[in-house]
Write an enzyme that holds these catalytic residues in place. Structure first.
Site, PDB file in Angstrom:
ATOM      1  N   PHE A 178       6.793  -7.012  -0.009  1.00  0.00           N
ATOM      2  CA  PHE A 178       5.636  -7.894   0.162  1.00  0.00           C
ATOM      3  C   PHE A 178       4.884  -7.966  -1.164  1.00  0.00           C
ATOM      4  O   PHE A 178       4.267  -6.984  -1.590  1.00  0.00           O
ATOM      5  CB  PHE A 178       4.748  -7.322   1.258  1.00  0.00           C
ATOM      6  CG  PHE A 178       3.650  -8.230   1.735  1.00  0.00           C
ATOM      7  CD1 PHE A 178       3.900  -9.200   2.694  1.00  0.00           C
ATOM      8  CD2 PHE A 178       2.352  -8.094   1.266  1.00  0.00           C
ATOM      9  CE1 PHE A 178       2.885 -10.023   3.170  1.00  0.00           C
ATOM     10  CE2 PHE A 178       1.333  -8.908   1.721  1.00  0.00           C
ATOM     11  CZ  PHE A 178       1.604  -9.877   2.673  1.00  0.00           C
TER      12      PHE A 178
ATOM     13  N   SER B 145      -6.787  -6.952  -3.972  1.00  0.00           N
ATOM     14  CA  SER B 145      -7.437  -7.694  -2.897  1.00  0.00           C
ATOM     15  C   SER B 145      -8.174  -8.929  -3.414  1.00  0.00           C
ATOM     16  O   SER B 145      -8.551  -9.792  -2.629  1.00  0.00           O
ATOM     17  CB  SER B 145      -8.429  -6.772  -2.168  1.00  0.00           C
ATOM     18  OG  SER B 145      -7.774  -5.643  -1.650  1.00  0.00           O
TER      19      SER B 145
ATOM     20  N   ILE C  58      -5.694  26.883   5.001  1.00  0.00           N
ATOM     21  CA  ILE C  58      -5.179  27.847   5.977  1.00  0.00           C
ATOM     22  C   ILE C  58      -3.996  28.616   5.392  1.00  0.00           C
ATOM     23  O   ILE C  58      -3.855  29.830   5.598  1.00  0.00           O
ATOM     24  CB  ILE C  58      -4.788  27.129   7.285  1.00  0.00           C
ATOM     25  CG1 ILE C  58      -6.061  26.642   8.007  1.00  0.00           C
ATOM     26  CG2 ILE C  58      -3.978  28.036   8.200  1.00  0.00           C
ATOM     27  CD1 ILE C  58      -5.805  25.675   9.140  1.00  0.00           C
TER      28      ILE C  58
ATOM     29  N   GLY D  32      -3.115  30.982  -0.722  1.00  0.00           N
ATOM     30  CA  GLY D  32      -2.367  30.860  -1.970  1.00  0.00           C
ATOM     31  C   GLY D  32      -1.020  30.200  -1.781  1.00  0.00           C
ATOM     32  O   GLY D  32      -0.550  29.450  -2.645  1.00  0.00           O
TER      33      GLY D  32
ATOM     34  N   GLU E 110      -2.439  -0.841   1.305  1.00  0.00           N
ATOM     35  CA  GLU E 110      -2.834  -1.769   2.376  1.00  0.00           C
ATOM     36  C   GLU E 110      -4.350  -1.914   2.473  1.00  0.00           C
ATOM     37  O   GLU E 110      -4.899  -2.152   3.544  1.00  0.00           O
ATOM     38  CB  GLU E 110      -2.262  -1.353   3.743  1.00  0.00           C
ATOM     39  CG  GLU E 110      -0.801  -0.984   3.771  1.00  0.00           C
ATOM     40  CD  GLU E 110       0.111  -2.091   3.281  1.00  0.00           C
ATOM     41  OE1 GLU E 110      -0.372  -3.179   2.995  1.00  0.00           O
ATOM     42  OE2 GLU E 110       1.312  -1.827   3.172  1.00  0.00           O
TER      43      GLU E 110
END
Length: 401
Positions: A133, A142, A352, A355, A378
């Site tokens: 596209f 845009s 969480i 390291g 998008e």
């Protein structure tokens, strides 16, 4: 303010629900048993293996949104988003390779294509030809007013000659066809009527693509520039057979694209959270799993809450589309929330892991890099915020102006 009234002519029942649920269950097994084990290959070789591509074609994934009367599965928007969501639990490349086909390209044909264009291109999408596209350019995204790609009438026939370049085009390096937005007038009214859309096979003389860009994440999903140098296309390449409609078709198609990105971000957040749950129960500190620590639990709970909210938004906006409502603002809102939510979730997941979350040998680091683009393509979060606000202000003006 009254709720939008559905347009019965646009209502889409989609595939028979029992059949669709069987397909969705089969697809979930395929993702977990076939695609996730193949992720290492995708990452190491930066491509989707050809045998998996062929399997996806045989499953009909490249034509799931093509209407049944043209040989496709005819999924409605709710079902289409579910498929994207299921596929996006695995590495992003698997969604990326077929998402343009079933989202923006098929949507543009449905909304603006002539019957001859649908008869020609729908079967090609179904068999697995890959689409891209072409909207974004080096100097414009845009902002259609800044578009530099031009299409002028061919003096030697009834066709068009295209010149210009497109940037960051997903699937461009291996696409079979492109939908190219080009300027057919210097300026025109109404706004954006200077932009038209053209269906251009990628083997047309004068088209070339740059080398695939090296990216932060999303291995196996390729983007590159498209260059158009005196590319001659016949008159029937003009989408809908009418100039000045390209931007409208593009924006209508981007609604589907934004729903696709929102569905993908929601699924990838779920994948990351599942990974964090497993790690938190396996990793021990002070003699017990870190999952028992309240601040770890808070991050898990916040992530679950946000994913659930995005899942509800996906269901709501897609059902509204299928009822025929105008969902430009809601599709944008879903994409904004889901993509930003995914960014927050993968950040918590890295935390969480501690390291280990910063090491490439663990999944958390990959999730973090892969998720970042969802807030950009998008329509960036900032562009979509403007679009949502403009819609709100127009609706307020209708009531109070």
């Amino acid at each position: 303010m009254n709720a939008p009234i559905a347009n019965p002519a646009r209502t889409n029942p989609g595939m028979d629900e029992e059949t669709f649920e069987q397909f969705a269950e089969q697809l979930q097994r395929y993702v977990r048993e076939r695609l996730i084990p193949a992720e290492k290959d995708v990452i190491e070789n930066d491509r989707v293996p050809e045998d998996i591509l062929n399997e996806m074609r045989e499953m009909g994934l490249f034509g799931i949104s093509v209407p049944q009367e043209y040989g496709g599965a005819g999924l409605n928007t709710r079902q289409y988003a579910r498929v994207v969501n299921i596929m996006s639990y695995a590495a992003p490349a698997f969604r990326s390779i077929f998402s343009i086909n079933i989202g923006m390209f098929a949507s543009a044909l449905k909304n603006g294509g002539t019957e001859a264009q649908r008869q020609e291109w729908y079967p090609k999408l179904i068999e697995g030809r890959i689409a891209c596209f072409g909207l974004t350019e080096p100097g414009s995204g845009s902002d259609s007013a800044a578009m530099q790609t031009t299409a002028v009438p061919d003096p030697d026939g009834n066709g068009w000659i295209l010149n210009g370049s497109k940037r960051y085009i997903t699937n461009a390096p291996h696409a079979d066809v492109a939908l190219i937005m080009a300027r057919t007038e210097k300026e025109a009214l109404p706004k954006n009527a200077h932009v038209s859309a053209f269906i251009v096979p990628m083997d047309t003389p004068g088209i070339s693509t740059g080398s695939p860009d090296k990216k932060m994440g999303q291995a196996g999903s390729h983007i590159s520039d498209i260059m158009l140098d005196d590319v001659k296309v016949p008159g029937d390449a003009l989408l809908g057979g009418e100039t000045g409609q390209g931007f409208r078709f593009a924006m209508q198609s981007l609604d589907n694209g934004r729903i696709s990105v929102g569905a993908a971000a929601t699924a990838y957040a779920r994948r990351a959270l599942d990974s964090a749950l497993r790690y938190a129960n396996e990793r021990k500190a002070f003699g017990e799993p870190i999952a028992r620590f309240q601040l770890i639990q808070a991050m898990l709970a916040d992530s679950e809450t946000e994913i659930y909210a995005a899942e509800c938004m996906m269901k709501d906006v897609t059902e509204r589309v299928d009822r025929g409502e105008n969902t430009i603002a809601k599709a944008a809102a879903f994409k904004v929330f889901a993509s930003e939510m995914c960014g927050r979730v993968v950040d918590r997941v890295v935390q969480i892991y501690g390291g280990a979350g910063y090491l490439a040998e663990y999944d958390a680091e990959r999730f973090y890099r892969d998720a970042r683009i969802y807030r950009i393509y998008e329509g960036t979060t900032q562009i979509l915020q403007l679009q949502i606000a403009k819609h709100m202000l127009r609706e307020w003006e209708k009531v109070h102006g």
